[in-house]
Design a protein around this motif. Sequence first.
Motif, PDB file in Angstrom:
ATOM      1  N   GLU A   1       0.852  -1.200   0.000  1.00  0.00           N
ATOM      2  CA  GLU A   1       0.000   0.000   0.000  1.00  0.00           C
ATOM      3  C   GLU A   1       0.887   1.249   0.000  1.00  0.00           C
ATOM      4  N   PRO A   2       0.733   2.143  -0.971  1.00  0.00           N
ATOM      5  CA  PRO A   2       1.625   3.323  -1.030  1.00  0.00           C
ATOM      6  C   PRO A   2       1.385   4.289   0.127  1.00  0.00           C
ATOM      7  N   PHE A   3       2.460   4.970   0.524  1.00  0.00           N
ATOM      8  CA  PHE A   3       2.349   6.027   1.528  1.00  0.00           C
ATOM      9  C   PHE A   3       1.776   7.276   0.871  1.00  0.00           C
ATOM     10  N   THR A   4       1.079   8.080   1.660  1.00  0.00           N
ATOM     11  CA  THR A   4       0.447   9.296   1.143  1.00  0.00           C
ATOM     12  C   THR A   4       1.479  10.413   1.010  1.00  0.00           C
ATOM     13  N   ASP A   5       1.441  11.108  -0.114  1.00  0.00           N
ATOM     14  CA  ASP A   5       2.320  12.265  -0.342  1.00  0.00           C
ATOM     15  C   ASP A   5       1.615  13.510   0.202  1.00  0.00           C
ATOM     16  N   PHE A   6       2.048  13.960   1.376  1.00  0.00           N
ATOM     17  CA  PHE A   6       1.370  15.093   2.009  1.00  0.00           C
ATOM     18  C   PHE A   6       1.847  16.456   1.503  1.00  0.00           C
ATOM     19  N   SER A   7       2.728  16.445   0.506  1.00  0.00           N
ATOM     20  CA  SER A   7       3.047  17.730  -0.142  1.00  0.00           C
ATOM     21  C   SER A   7       1.948  18.110  -1.135  1.00  0.00           C
ATOM     22  N   VAL A   8       1.083  17.136  -1.462  1.00  0.00           N
ATOM     23  CA  VAL A   8      -0.044  17.372  -2.374  1.00  0.00           C
ATOM     24  C   VAL A   8      -1.222  17.915  -1.566  1.00  0.00           C
ATOM     25  N   GLU A   9      -1.762  19.046  -2.001  1.00  0.00           N
ATOM     26  CA  GLU A   9      -2.781  19.757  -1.212  1.00  0.00           C
ATOM     27  C   GLU A   9      -4.032  18.912  -0.974  1.00  0.00           C
ATOM     28  N   LYS A  10      -4.466  18.165  -1.984  1.00  0.00           N
ATOM     29  CA  LYS A  10      -5.705  17.384  -1.802  1.00  0.00           C
ATOM     30  C   LYS A  10      -5.525  16.314  -0.724  1.00  0.00           C
ATOM     31  N   ASN A  11      -4.299  15.799  -0.571  1.00  0.00           N
ATOM     32  CA  ASN A  11      -4.023  14.823   0.484  1.00  0.00           C
ATOM     33  C   ASN A  11      -4.015  15.481   1.862  1.00  0.00           C
ATOM     34  N   GLN A  12      -3.514  16.716   1.912  1.00  0.00           N
ATOM     35  CA  GLN A  12      -3.564  17.473   3.172  1.00  0.00           C
ATOM     36  C   GLN A  12      -5.020  17.689   3.589  1.00  0.00           C
ATOM     37  N   LEU A  13      -5.848  18.081   2.626  1.00  0.00           N
ATOM     38  CA  LEU A  13      -7.264  18.339   2.918  1.00  0.00           C
ATOM     39  C   LEU A  13      -7.975  17.054   3.349  1.00  0.00           C
ATOM     40  N   ALA A  14      -7.597  15.934   2.732  1.00  0.00           N
ATOM     41  CA  ALA A  14      -8.215  14.647   3.079  1.00  0.00           C
ATOM     42  C   ALA A  14      -7.861  14.256   4.517  1.00  0.00           C
ATOM     43  N   TYR A  15      -6.612  14.512   4.919  1.00  0.00           N
ATOM     44  CA  TYR A  15      -6.202  14.167   6.282  1.00  0.00           C
ATOM     45  C   TYR A  15      -6.926  15.062   7.295  1.00  0.00           C
ATOM     46  N   GLN A  16      -7.039  16.343   6.955  1.00  0.00           N
ATOM     47  CA  GLN A  16      -7.754  17.265   7.845  1.00  0.00           C
ATOM     48  C   GLN A  16      -9.219  16.871   7.977  1.00  0.00           C
ATOM     49  N   GLU A  17      -9.797  16.355   6.893  1.00  0.00           N
ATOM     50  CA  GLU A  17     -11.172  15.856   6.947  1.00  0.00           C
ATOM     51  C   GLU A  17     -11.249  14.637   7.869  1.00  0.00           C
ATOM     52  N   GLY A  18     -10.212  13.794   7.803  1.00  0.00           N
ATOM     53  CA  GLY A  18     -10.127  12.647   8.711  1.00  0.00           C
ATOM     54  C   GLY A  18     -10.093  13.084  10.162  1.00  0.00           C
ATOM     55  N   LEU A  19      -9.317  14.112  10.447  1.00  0.00           N
ATOM     56  CA  LEU A  19      -9.248  14.650  11.818  1.00  0.00           C
ATOM     57  C   LEU A  19     -10.611  15.167  12.280  1.00  0.00           C
ATOM     58  N   ARG A  20     -11.320  15.836  11.374  1.00  0.00           N
ATOM     59  CA  ARG A  20     -12.653  16.355  11.733  1.00  0.00           C
ATOM     60  C   ARG A  20     -13.625  15.204  12.013  1.00  0.00           C
ATOM     61  N   THR A  21     -13.522  14.143  11.215  1.00  0.00           N
ATOM     62  CA  THR A  21     -14.373  12.962  11.441  1.00  0.00           C
ATOM     63  C   THR A  21     -14.131  12.384  12.830  1.00  0.00           C
ATOM     64  N   VAL A  22     -12.859  12.219  13.175  1.00  0.00           N
ATOM     65  CA  VAL A  22     -12.505  11.649  14.481  1.00  0.00           C
ATOM     66  C   VAL A  22     -12.958  12.575  15.611  1.00  0.00           C
ATOM     67  N   GLU A  23     -12.755  13.863  15.435  1.00  0.00           N
ATOM     68  CA  GLU A  23     -13.175  14.815  16.472  1.00  0.00           C
ATOM     69  C   GLU A  23     -14.685  14.764  16.685  1.00  0.00           C
ATOM     70  N   GLY A  24     -15.406  14.347  15.660  1.00  0.00           N
ATOM     71  CA  GLY A  24     -16.861  14.233  15.764  1.00  0.00           C
ATOM     72  C   GLY A  24     -17.319  13.085  16.654  1.00  0.00           C
ATOM     73  N   TYR A  25     -16.451  12.096  16.893  1.00  0.00           N
ATOM     74  CA  TYR A  25     -16.877  11.001  17.788  1.00  0.00           C
ATOM     75  C   TYR A  25     -15.970  10.837  19.012  1.00  0.00           C
ATOM     76  N   LEU A  26     -15.205  11.861  19.348  1.00  0.00           N
ATOM     77  CA  LEU A  26     -14.399  11.806  20.575  1.00  0.00           C
ATOM     78  C   LEU A  26     -15.308  11.682  21.798  1.00  0.00           C
ATOM     79  N   GLY A  27     -14.836  10.935  22.794  1.00  0.00           N
ATOM     80  CA  GLY A  27     -15.567  10.827  24.053  1.00  0.00           C
ATOM     81  C   GLY A  27     -16.676   9.796  24.075  1.00  0.00           C
ATOM     82  N   ARG A  28     -16.858   9.077  22.957  1.00  0.00           N
ATOM     83  CA  ARG A  28     -17.919   8.058  22.875  1.00  0.00           C
ATOM     84  C   ARG A  28     -17.615   6.859  23.765  1.00  0.00           C
TER      85      ARG A  28
END
Length: 515
Positions: free
Chosen positions: A8-35
């Motif tokens: 499985e290839p590693f993500t290239d975080f110099s690419v903006e769309k990958n940065q945005l995807a990771y930030q979206e991942g963080l928002r998803t996780v923050e949405g279920y913190l404390g469950r």
Amino acid sequence: MVQPYHHEPFTDFSVEKNQLAYQEGLRTVEGYLGRDYDLLIDGEQVTTDEKIVSYNPANKSEIIGRVSKANKELAEKAMQAALEAFKTWRKTKPELRADVLFKAAAILRRRKHEFSALLTKEAGKPWREADADTAEAIDFLEYYARQMLELKNGVPIQSRPNEFNRFEYIPLGVGVIIPPWNFPLAIMAGTTVAAIVAGNTALLKPASNTVIVAAKFVEVLQEAGLPKGVLNYIPGSGSEIGDYLVDHKDTRFISFTGSREVGVRINERAARVNEGQIWLKRVIAEMGGKDTIVVDDEADLELAAQSIVASAFGFSGQKCSACSRAIVVESVYDQVLARVVELTKALQVGDPTNRETFMGPVIDQSAFSKILDYIEIGKSEGRLVAGGTGDQSKGYFIQPTVFADVDPEARIMQEEIFGPVVGFSKAKNYDEALQFANRTEYGLTGAVITRNRDKIQQAREDFHVGNLYFNRGCTGAIVGYQPFGGFNMSGTDSKAGGPDYLLLHLQAKTTSESY
């Protein structure tokens, strides 16, 4: 024909769309913190009053989630469920078992950045480290599924006239899976699915620091169609349910990754034959390391310095493969040391949710205190040239630390610190450097930086570690490419992500039919 496996290839975080995807991942996780999360026993959710609470090591006031805590009674219930499920799961076609892993890999790939973001939050992994952890989990699913398809028909053996012989592999039984917190998705997933794709059923007791990652992964396996009872999720204390399950007469094997002390203890307990037990338990153990990078006087010195820093301080040195010893031939010692100090001081330490962060926190209060104690020991054993301080006002942050001029027999060169600390020792020549490298009770990873082919061959023969790397760092084994596992007190040399790993979860059976 089994489809070829590709890493499985590693993500290239110099690419903006990958940065945005990771930030979206963080928002998803923050949405279920404390469950709150339940146990899973025989396919049923089980809630208990007592909880394991998981905190963010970079922000210790932030609760990641709470998981119901199993006791002995629930562990026994899970054992009975696993025993019952084994009756049918062992006879389920290997192709169908593999399909569950392939589907789980597809789900994980779709949710890759969410799982990586959860690793950032629960384990304190910076983006690149978390992404590599998730990629490795996907690799384990894909690789072990293919391995099972390779093994399903056994191995050809000889037959005589009027006789037909078969040599096949059958599953063992119920396994107890005890994974670590430092690769809370990759190693937890790999050890779990290796057991179940081989036809065993399993009790998963994840590390208490990273129970939410494990809970989420169990949900993925359920979604992928794993039948009830095949995998039972039972977080709890080692002293209460860990010992109980290791000792249990119906436990067939234990798959453990963690410290030398706990691994030795499990091995001792598993060696006893308890009343009603009709087999010798198998133990698959990976127990840590004290890993060395050797730098020769014929080395690329910039490569050497970069390799030491990346291997010592990636994920705050909390890897059993981390470089905690640098042994450098004296003629280039000062040059390599100076460059390592320069690179170390430039590292960005801080909040792992920030893309620029190279090094986040250590895992918890206990680790923080232990590492700082070792740093104090190091001050009396060597010369502190970088780092040496910690700050736990918000999270458990320790500056990357370098000690120079340390005796190879010193405590910080012999004992596993499991933190961002590396010691430098000077060797008169290459032969002495290899001698120093081997002078430890561990034997997991090592690296040699040299341009000399003869010296590379010498290390192949004489550097006694399970994973030896040339002209690169000593961390970052890839499933199917660098099967991983060590010698001596580093464990049972069970090469995870290698062609013989599934065999540790199987037993061979010969059948012979006369005509």
